[in-house]
Design a protein around this motif. Sequence first.
Motif, short mmCIF file in Angstrom:
data_model
loop_
_atom_site.label_atom_id
_atom_site.label_comp_id
_atom_site.label_asym_id
_atom_site.label_seq_id
_atom_site.Cartn_x
_atom_site.Cartn_y
_atom_site.Cartn_z
N GLU A 114 0.83 -1.20 0.00
CA GLU A 114 0.00 0.00 0.00
C GLU A 114 0.87 1.26 0.00
O GLU A 114 0.58 2.23 -0.70
CB GLU A 114 -0.93 0.00 1.22
N GLN A 115 1.93 1.23 0.82
CA GLN A 115 2.85 2.37 0.88
C GLN A 115 3.52 2.60 -0.47
O GLN A 115 3.66 3.75 -0.93
CB GLN A 115 3.91 2.12 1.96
N MET A 116 3.93 1.53 -1.13
CA MET A 116 4.52 1.65 -2.47
C MET A 116 3.53 2.30 -3.43
O MET A 116 3.88 3.22 -4.18
CB MET A 116 4.90 0.26 -3.01
N LYS A 117 2.31 1.79 -3.43
CA LYS A 117 1.29 2.25 -4.36
C LYS A 117 0.95 3.73 -4.17
O LYS A 117 0.64 4.44 -5.13
CB LYS A 117 0.03 1.40 -4.19
N GLU A 118 1.04 4.20 -2.95
CA GLU A 118 0.63 5.57 -2.66
C GLU A 118 1.76 6.58 -2.75
O GLU A 118 1.52 7.76 -3.03
CB GLU A 118 0.01 5.65 -1.26
N THR A 119 3.01 6.16 -2.52
CA THR A 119 4.08 7.16 -2.35
C THR A 119 5.28 6.99 -3.27
O THR A 119 6.21 7.80 -3.19
CB THR A 119 4.58 7.14 -0.89
N SER A 120 5.30 5.98 -4.12
CA SER A 120 6.45 5.82 -5.03
C SER A 120 6.50 6.95 -6.05
O SER A 120 5.49 7.62 -6.32
CB SER A 120 6.37 4.47 -5.75
N LEU A 121 7.66 7.14 -6.62
CA LEU A 121 7.89 8.27 -7.51
C LEU A 121 7.69 7.94 -8.99
O LEU A 121 7.60 8.85 -9.81
CB LEU A 121 9.30 8.84 -7.30
N CYS A 122 7.69 6.66 -9.36
CA CYS A 122 7.54 6.34 -10.78
C CYS A 122 6.63 5.14 -10.96
O CYS A 122 6.16 4.52 -9.99
CB CYS A 122 8.89 6.11 -11.45
N GLY A 123 6.41 4.78 -12.22
CA GLY A 123 5.43 3.75 -12.55
C GLY A 123 5.70 2.39 -11.97
O GLY A 123 4.76 1.63 -11.71
N ILE A 124 6.95 2.03 -11.76
CA ILE A 124 7.25 0.70 -11.22
C ILE A 124 6.66 0.55 -9.82
O ILE A 124 5.92 -0.39 -9.53
CB ILE A 124 8.77 0.45 -11.21
N GLY A 125 6.98 1.49 -8.96
CA GLY A 125 6.47 1.41 -7.59
C GLY A 125 4.99 1.71 -7.48
O GLY A 125 4.30 1.16 -6.62
N LEU A 126 4.47 2.55 -8.36
CA LEU A 126 3.06 2.94 -8.29
C LEU A 126 2.12 1.85 -8.78
O LEU A 126 0.98 1.77 -8.31
CB LEU A 126 2.84 4.21 -9.12
N THR A 127 2.56 1.03 -9.72
CA THR A 127 1.63 0.09 -10.35
C THR A 127 1.86 -1.38 -10.02
O THR A 127 0.91 -2.17 -10.06
CB THR A 127 1.67 0.24 -11.88
N THR A 128 3.07 -1.80 -9.69
CA THR A 128 3.29 -3.23 -9.43
C THR A 128 2.55 -3.74 -8.20
O THR A 128 2.24 -4.94 -8.14
CB THR A 128 4.80 -3.55 -9.30
N PRO A 129 2.21 -2.91 -7.20
CA PRO A 129 1.46 -3.45 -6.05
C PRO A 129 0.02 -3.83 -6.38
O PRO A 129 -0.62 -4.54 -5.59
CB PRO A 129 1.50 -2.31 -5.03
N VAL A 130 -0.53 -3.35 -7.51
CA VAL A 130 -1.96 -3.55 -7.79
C VAL A 130 -2.33 -5.03 -7.77
O VAL A 130 -3.31 -5.43 -7.13
CB VAL A 130 -2.33 -2.90 -9.14
N ALA A 131 -1.57 -5.86 -8.47
CA ALA A 131 -1.91 -7.29 -8.55
C ALA A 131 -1.79 -7.97 -7.19
O ALA A 131 -2.65 -8.76 -6.80
CB ALA A 131 -1.00 -7.97 -9.58
N LEU A 132 -0.72 -7.68 -6.46
CA LEU A 132 -0.52 -8.32 -5.15
C LEU A 132 -1.63 -7.92 -4.18
O LEU A 132 -2.19 -8.77 -3.47
CB LEU A 132 0.84 -7.93 -4.59
N LEU A 133 -1.96 -6.64 -4.14
CA LEU A 133 -3.02 -6.19 -3.23
C LEU A 133 -4.37 -6.81 -3.61
O LEU A 133 -5.16 -7.18 -2.74
CB LEU A 133 -3.11 -4.66 -3.25
N GLY A 134 -4.63 -6.94 -4.91
CA GLY A 134 -5.86 -7.59 -5.34
C GLY A 134 -5.93 -9.02 -4.87
O GLY A 134 -6.99 -9.51 -4.44
N ALA A 135 -4.79 -9.72 -4.92
CA ALA A 135 -4.75 -11.12 -4.47
C ALA A 135 -4.94 -11.21 -2.96
O ALA A 135 -5.70 -12.05 -2.46
CB ALA A 135 -3.44 -11.76 -4.89
N LEU A 136 -4.25 -10.36 -2.21
CA LEU A 136 -4.35 -10.41 -0.75
C LEU A 136 -5.73 -10.03 -0.25
O LEU A 136 -6.19 -10.53 0.77
CB LEU A 136 -3.29 -9.49 -0.13
#
Length: 668
Positions: A114-136
Motif C-alpha cells: 500500500e505504501q509503495m502504491k501511494e508514495t512511489s515516484l515512478c510507474g514501477i512502484g506505483l503500479t506493481t502493487p496492484v496485482a498483489l493487493l488484489g490477491a491479498l
Amino acid sequence: MNPLIYGYWDGVFYDNRQTFTPSAPENIPLEQFSQFNPGNPIMSFVGDRGFLVMDRRADLAFTLWRYYQRAARESCGKCTPCRAGTLIIVEALEKAVHGKAGEVDWAFVERVAEQMKETSLCGIGLTTPVALLGALHHCPDEITRAKATPENLYDYYSLMTAPCVEACPAHVDIPRYIDYIKAGEPEMSSAVLLKHYPLVGSCGRVCVRYCEKSCRRRFVDEPVDIKNLKRYAADATGPMQTLFHYAQQQTNPLSPKVAVIGAGPAGINCAYHLLLQGYEVDIFEANSHAGGMAQVGIPQYRLPKGLLESETEVITELGGRYFYHQRLGYDFSISDLFKRGYNAIFLGVGCSKGMYLGLENEDKTLEGYYNGIDFLNKVERSVSGTKPMKLTGDVVVVGGGNVAMDCARSAVRLTDGTVHVVYRRTEEGMPADHEEVLAAKAEGIQFHFLSVQKEILSEEHQVTGLKIGKMREEKVPGSKRGKLIEIEGMDTVLPCTTLIAAIGQRLDQQVLCDDDGIMFNARGNIQVSEALATTRPGVFAGGDAATGPTTLIDGMAQGQIAAQSINEYLTRGSVGFVARRRMSQLLKLGHILEEKDPSIDLCPQPRHRLKTLSTEERRGNFEEVDLSMSEDEAIREAQRCMRCYRIYGVTTQLPIPGNATHIQNQAV
C-alpha cells in the motif's frame, strides 16, 4: 480457449472457480490470450491493472514472485518505498513459493505494498502493487497457503515497457534515455538509442512523434518533447563518439554473408544490427550515396545532409561495405547474389516512383509539372550545388502528407511567388505532422482545405494553373473520416507556373523479375510475413518496399526486425517465435495501456518551446530551422518525464522459445 478461472482486473474480482456463468473483463479477448506461442497455453497474466489466471494448475504465488523479482531488478532506487518494498515483497513471495508462507507477516507485506502504491515516484512502484493487493484482498489463500512449487515447473516471460515505448515502432526505452539526460549524461542517452539504430541525430530531427501522442504527461499539461531530447543527446555527444564505447564489432570472415539492397533507413539499420552480430554485410545502392529517401526526400532545413552522411558511415566503421551505382534488376538480380555466395538477402529498395494526379487527359510532360519525389530530388541536387534550381511565379502543391509539406516548404525557399497547398479534407484530417503544418503557415504558405484538383491548365506546354472544386464533409456513423461531397458551381482556378503532385509514391516493380520468386501483395508492395520473410527462402524485405511509403522510424524498426529474422534463418534454418513481439500484441489486443479517465496529481510544468530561425531568416536558404536545446533546457524538459514504466508477465505451461533463462531482462 482457456476460460478465466479467477482474476483481479481494474478493481474488480472475477471468481469462476465455482460458477457456471463465467465472467471476465470486457476488454480482454480471452480467446486470443489462450496461447503465448503456438501450442503453449498461457496459465496466468499479471500487470499494472491486476492479474488473470486461466489454468487451475497455475500457481499465483509463483507468478507474483517472478513479477516482483523483475520489479526489484528494475527499481531505480531513488525512492525508499519502491527500493525497499520490492525486496520485502520478493522475500515474502519466495517463502510462499517454497512452502513457507506461514512464516510471513502478510499484514505487514500488505502495508508495504500500500505504501509503495501511494508514495512511489515512478510507474514501477506505483503500479506493481496492484496485482498483489488484489490477491491479498480477494483470494488470500492462493498466496498465504501456497504449496511449495518447483522453480522450473513453469516458464515465465516478463517485459518492462511504457506507453511511449509501445507507441515507438522500434520500442526504444524512452524513459531510460531521458533519465540519462536528467543526470547530465547525454552520451549514455545516445548509447540507449544506439541499441536500436545508428541514425540517432537524424531521427531526432524528423521523427513523427508516435511516442509523444501516447505520453501520459498530456493528461497533466503537454507531452514531453521526446523527439528533441533525442536530438539533444545526439548533438551533445557527436555522431560517432558513443558508438565506439557501445560496440566495437569485428566481422568474422567465416561468418555467413548477407546482401542488403538499398541504403535507406531500413537497409542501413538491418545491416547495422547484422554487423553487430558479426555477420559480413554488403549494401548495394542505386544512387551515389547512402540515406535513401531520407537523403533525397527530406530537405536540408529539416535534416542537414552532413549529419546524415556521418551517421551512415557507421556501416563502414563496423566492417560493412557500400557498393554504389548498383541497381537491382539492371546491374544484378536476386539469383546473382545467391550465386556470389550471399546466404541471405534483405530488400530495402523503397518506393522510388512518385505518383501524378491521374486527371483525365493529363500530360505528365508539361513544363512545371512534377511529382513530389522528382521535385524533392531536384531540390536536393540544387541545394548540394550539383544542379542549381530557381522557381518563378506561384507554386501549387497537391497533397496533405509530410511529403507535401516538404515540397511546399522547399518551394517557398526557391520561388519569388506564393506557394499554395491544396488538400481535399479538413486541416484536422491532414496526415502531415501538425508542427510541419504550423511551420508552413508561418512561412507564408496558403492552404486550401476541402478542395479537390479537377483540371491542369496550360499554354504552350507550360503549366499555367490548376482548377479546383470545393468539397464538404458529411459525418459517417462509426467512421473517423467523413464522406466527401463536391459542391457544384464552386470551381476556382489557382494560377501557377509550378504544379507538384505530392499524393503518394509506389514501388518500382520492374526491379524484380519472375525468376526472383518475389510476389507482390494487392497494394503492389512486396509480400512479406510478420517476420518480414518474402515468398523466396532466404530473402526478406522491409521499409517502404513492403509497407508502402512510411516514416524514417518505421523503416528503421523494420530493418531491426529483419535483421533478427535473418539471424534466426541463418542460425536455425527458419524464422521462429519472438516473445517480445507477442507480448506487445497482447498489450494491444487487450487495450491494456489505454486509460479512459487518468488522475495524475502533478503540478503543470510548461513544455519547452524550441527556438527556431525567424521567418525572415529562412527566406532563400535551406539552413536548419529548428535549433537544438541547451543543456539546461534539455534537463528541465527531461524532468517533465513521469517515468511511466509498467511491468507485465506471463506464466506458460511449456517452455517459451528463446527464453532459456526463464526470466527475461529486456526493457524493450
